[in-house]
Design an enzyme around this catalytic site. Structure first.
Site, PDB file in Angstrom:
ATOM      1  N   TYR A 165       0.223  -8.457   4.663  1.00 22.07           N
ATOM      2  CA  TYR A 165      -0.548  -7.396   4.285  1.00 22.07           C
ATOM      3  C   TYR A 165      -1.956  -8.570   5.111  1.00 22.07           C
ATOM      4  CZ  TYR A 165       1.595  -4.788   1.417  1.00 22.07           C
ATOM      5  OH  TYR A 165       2.958  -3.260   0.840  1.00 22.07           O
ATOM      6  N   LYS A 224      14.795 -10.618   3.667  1.00 19.25           N
ATOM      7  CA  LYS A 224      15.433  -9.913   4.773  1.00 19.25           C
ATOM      8  C   LYS A 224      15.738 -10.406   6.227  1.00 19.25           C
ATOM      9  CE  LYS A 224      16.610  -5.523   6.215  1.00 19.25           C
ATOM     10  NZ  LYS A 224      17.665  -4.524   5.170  1.00 19.25           N
ATOM     11  N   ASP A 228      16.778  -4.525   0.689  1.00 18.94           N
ATOM     12  CA  ASP A 228      16.930  -2.778   0.625  1.00 18.94           C
ATOM     13  C   ASP A 228      17.569  -3.488  -0.523  1.00 18.94           C
ATOM     14  OD1 ASP A 228      18.560  -5.018   2.426  1.00 18.94           O
ATOM     15  OD2 ASP A 228      19.485  -3.423   3.538  1.00 18.94           O
ATOM     16  N   ASP A 238       4.931  -5.869  -3.603  1.00 17.87           N
ATOM     17  CA  ASP A 238       4.481  -4.848  -3.610  1.00 17.87           C
ATOM     18  C   ASP A 238       5.483  -3.861  -4.621  1.00 17.87           C
ATOM     19  OD1 ASP A 238       2.587  -3.423  -4.112  1.00 17.87           O
ATOM     20  OD2 ASP A 238       1.999  -2.789  -1.815  1.00 17.87           O
ATOM     21  N   ASP A 253       6.547  -2.190  -8.649  1.00 19.06           N
ATOM     22  CA  ASP A 253       6.130  -1.401  -8.482  1.00 19.06           C
ATOM     23  C   ASP A 253       7.678  -0.233  -9.469  1.00 19.06           C
ATOM     24  OD1 ASP A 253       3.787  -1.148  -9.084  1.00 19.06           O
ATOM     25  OD2 ASP A 253       3.589   0.976  -7.416  1.00 19.06           O
TER      26      ASP A 253
END
Ligand code: NAD
Length: 352
Positions: free
Chosen positions: A142, A187, A219, A243, A247
């Site tokens: 980001y 990852k 994942d 992020d 959630d």
């Protein structure tokens, strides 16, 4: 002890839920002999209306000179048409930046009394759930270089060793205070920045022999959170992955009004806020669930003031109010539907 707290009530239900949280802190002060001084400052939509900008310089200054910041929520349809730099949410980003808050702590906790609200099957959910997701907040995808060229568009994910080291230390500290288990999510089978991330996490692990550490690829972690959430205690991950995973974890609880968060930096100063927004659809109707903001004060007591006993007392009072059947309209399940103020009083009465 004496603590200075900057209070940003914000917009929509923000003032209603911060009022509840301030009442809880005042009661903690009386019971445990602390003095909390509250300084009210503006940010978000109200700041735009009164000063023309979402974060007046004076607000940031007061926050910088405080021991902690309590925030309701900002934003609403009234300000939706404004250009990006003048949006209420911009004020929040500027506060986080201005205070150097690089780590976001989001507990996803399901209280026993509310377990039916979880979308998980009862056999997966069990009696309760208690996970904390720690997300790196100021680096990664980001904040990397982005742009367009003749071939298309690109974003870059960059982490320095120092950025990973400080979030890893924060995560180990939190895990140490909780169940003593940390899951690092990255990852590393694909991304170079994740390989550096994992190396640094492993290096920091040497400083925390009392915390057990495991690693999951993002994942797999997304899948494991719904398959077997009880395997997790504390999770640490990069900005993008956090992020999404925070959630996902919060939706496992099924009640957005219940969830607190903390944003922390190098020192003790932190920003504490519920994860929900300003809920303009119910503002002023006495329907707002104040528990996410009240539980944010527990995080403040724990992480900024190092008052663990007081933090547990607040969490215990919330749990008892729920066990005794108090429910704001957003909470499903058996119980008596109460107003924001009645729920707050129920918590205050049980805060011993
Ligand atoms: P929201 O979280 O405000 O509301 C989503 C739904 O959940 C609504 O139906 C609302 O009534 C309900 N809800 C939320 N909090 C509740 C509570 N404490 N008690 C009972 N019900 C609750 O999300 P949204 O509708 O997408 O956004 C509304 C505004 O809030 C927007 O302007 C958005 O930009 C802003 N927002 C601010 C923050 C923040 O300040 N950190 C975070 C998210 C959204």
């Amino acid at each position: 002890m004496k603590f200075n707290i900057a209070v940003i009530e914000g917009d929509g239900i923000g003032p209603e839920v911060t009022r509840a949280a301030v009442a809880v802190l005042e009661r903690v002060g009386e019971r445990y002999g602390h003095h909390f001084e509250f300084n009210y400052v503006l940010a978000g939509g109200r700041a735009i209306d009164e000063t023309g900008v979402p974060l007046p310089a004076s607000t940031l200054e007061v926050c910088q000179n405080s021991d902690a910041v309590l925030l309701g929520a900002v934003g609403g349809p009234k300000w939706d048409q404004l250009p990006g730099h003048l949006r209420p949410e911009k004020g929040l980003l500027q506060i986080r930046q201005g205070l150097g808050l690089f780590g976001n702590i989001r507990p996803a906790k399901v209280f026993k009394a509310l377990k039916e609200a979880s979308p998980l099957k009862p056999e997966i959910m069990g009696d309760s759930l208690d996970i904390v997701v720690i997300r790196e907040l100021t680096g990664g995808l980001y904040f990397g270089k982005r742009g367009r060229d003749e071939a298309g568009a690109y974003d870059t994910m960059r982490y320095s060793e120092a950025e990973v080291r400080r979030i890893a230390r924060l995560a180990f500290e939190v895990a140490k205070k909780r169940g003593g288990h940390l899951t690092n999510v990255d990852k590393m089978n694909v991304l170079e920045s994740s390989r550096l991330w994992r190396e640094v996490v492993l290096e920091v692990a040497g400083e925390y022999p009392e915390v057990t550490l495991n690693h999951q690829l993002v994942d797999n972690a997304a899948m494991q959170l719904v398959r077997d959430p009880h395997q997790f205690d504390t999770i640490v991950t990069a900005n993008l992955f956090g992020d999404i995973l925070s959630d996902e974890a919060s939706m496992l609880t099924g009640s957005i009004g219940m969830l607190p968060s903390a944003s922390l930096g190098e020192g003790r100063l932190g920003l504490y806020e519920p994860i929900h927004g300003s809920a303009p659809d119910i503002a002023g109707e006495h329907k707002a669930n104040p528990l996410g903001t009240i539980l944010s004060t527990a995080l403040m007591l724990r992480y900024s003031f190092d008052l663990e006993e007081e933090a547990l007392a607040v969490e215990g009072a919330v749990e008892k109010a729920l066990d005794d059947g108090y429910r704001t309209p957003d909470l499903k399940g058996l119980g008596r539907t109460v107003t924001t103020e009645e729920m707050t009083d129920a918590v205050l009465e049980r805060l011993v």
